[in-house]
Scaffold this motif. Structure first.
Motif: not given
Length: 352
Positions: A43, A55-60, A62-63, A71, A79
């Motif tokens: 992380l 962390f929340v933006d990273g998940i967004r 990736i999705s 990005s 990443l």
């Protein structure tokens, strides 16, 4: 008298079961602790770069969500490097730990015995003199590692002295292949030679998602198989003849482990080069943490943590220059090796 003997046997059996439960509990706690360390370093490497990402933006991202400015850096730089650090570290470390355990020598890692150099020499020849890139280079690197491993086994032969001959042949091949790499670099133009030197040091600067997927498949297959077959290595310490009497064919087991080691090391070397000291040190570090027992999964986690931390340091320690990850592992590996030697000597003196 027989009742007393039966009671003593039952007490001994209960004691052995308690010891085994304690060992398993310690190994489980070790794996959980190392896994948490790897997750934390992953992380940090992925999210805490020049451009900080939550962390929340990273998940967004990736999705599939696009965040301007973040990005591209996250999905194409930090990443992928974090993912490749985990895979390459696990591949080099597990292969090194298995080879050291098989040959019963902490110096007998694939990089010392020339398997990594076989892949490197073949890949450098293909890149510098033939101008190849991509998958053909990976295949050539794999062929080079296979050739070295086959030569080592061919000259080692069978019998109890096979492990000693394997080490001697491997060290000799490593010296020859190092000379071959230098000869190829001398024949290259300055630009290709510079690129080859960065790759030979070990670099994660230009990894792609396709390479991550290929190496991920190799690690997902090779690491569990290597963990499974190395459980039989304790029998080899009794000697090849006694191992055969217990149903373990020593020569076949060595060939199988060497094949898996070649698969892991050649695949990782073809992508990011031979990262120094990872395969050499991860096994001894994991063995000390595990109380003197060889643990391929623990070594893999130690290697992943080592490469993750080294890649972060290499990228951000100097604000003006990003160094190849192999430079950091090489600089950090020497003191760790000295520490392991001193600690091992103290342990021997205390036991004496």
């Amino acid at each position: 008298m027989s009742t007393l003997s039966l009671a003593e046997s039952e007490a001994t059996l209960l004691t052995l079961r308690a010891v085994r439960r304690g060992v398993r509990r310690r190994q489980l706690l070790l794996l959980v602790g190392l896994g948490a360390l790897v997750v934390a370093l992953f992380l940090a490497r992925a999210l805490l770069g020049d451009y900080r990402v939550s962390f929340v933006d990273g998940i967004r991202m990736i999705s599939g969500t696009t965040i301007p400015g973040a990005s591209f850096i996250f999905m194409e730089s930090t990443l992928p490097r974090a993912c490749m650090s985990v895979l390459a570290g696990a591949a080099f470390a597990s292969a090194g730990a298995a080879f050291q355990s098989m040959l019963r020598n902490p110096l007998a890692s694939p990089d010392v015995l020339g398997i990594n150099l076989g892949a490197s020499a073949a890949a450098v020849f293909a890149v510098v003199l033939l101008g190849w890139t991509g998958m053909p280079v990976a295949l050539v690197a794999f062929a080079g590692a296979v050739a070295v491993a086959a030569t080592i086994h061919g000259f080692a032969g069978r019998g109890g002295a096979a492990t000693g001959r394997m080490i001697l042949v491997g060290v000799g091949l490593a010296a020859v292949l190092s000379s071959v790499v230098h000869w190829v670099l001398l024949r290259a133009d300055i630009y290709r030679a510079q690129d080859a030197l960065v790759w030979l040091t070990g670099s994660l600067g230009s990894v792609s998602w396709s390479e991550i997927v290929r190496l991920g498949v190799v690690v997902a297959i090779g690491l569990p198989l290597l963990t499974l077959v190395t459980r039989q290595l304790g029998v080899l310490g009794l000697g090849d003849d006694l191992a055969a009497g217990l149903g373990v064919r020593a020569h076949r087991l060595r060939i199988l482990i060497t094949g898996l080691v070649v698969l892991l090391t050649a695949s990782a070397t073809a992508v990011c080069g031979p990262i120094a000291f990872v395969g050499f040190l991860s096994g001894p570090i994991a063995r000390r943490l595990a109380g003197g027992r060889t643990s391929v999964p623990a070594a893999a986690l130690v290697g992943a943590a080592m490469v993750l931390a080294a890649d972060y340091v290499s990228a951000y320690a100097d604000p003006n220059t990003a160094y190849p990850v192999g430079v950091v592992t090489g600089l950090a590996g020497a003191p760790v090796l000295v520490w392991l030697l001193v600690a091992g000597r103290r342990t021997i003196q205390e036991k004496a």
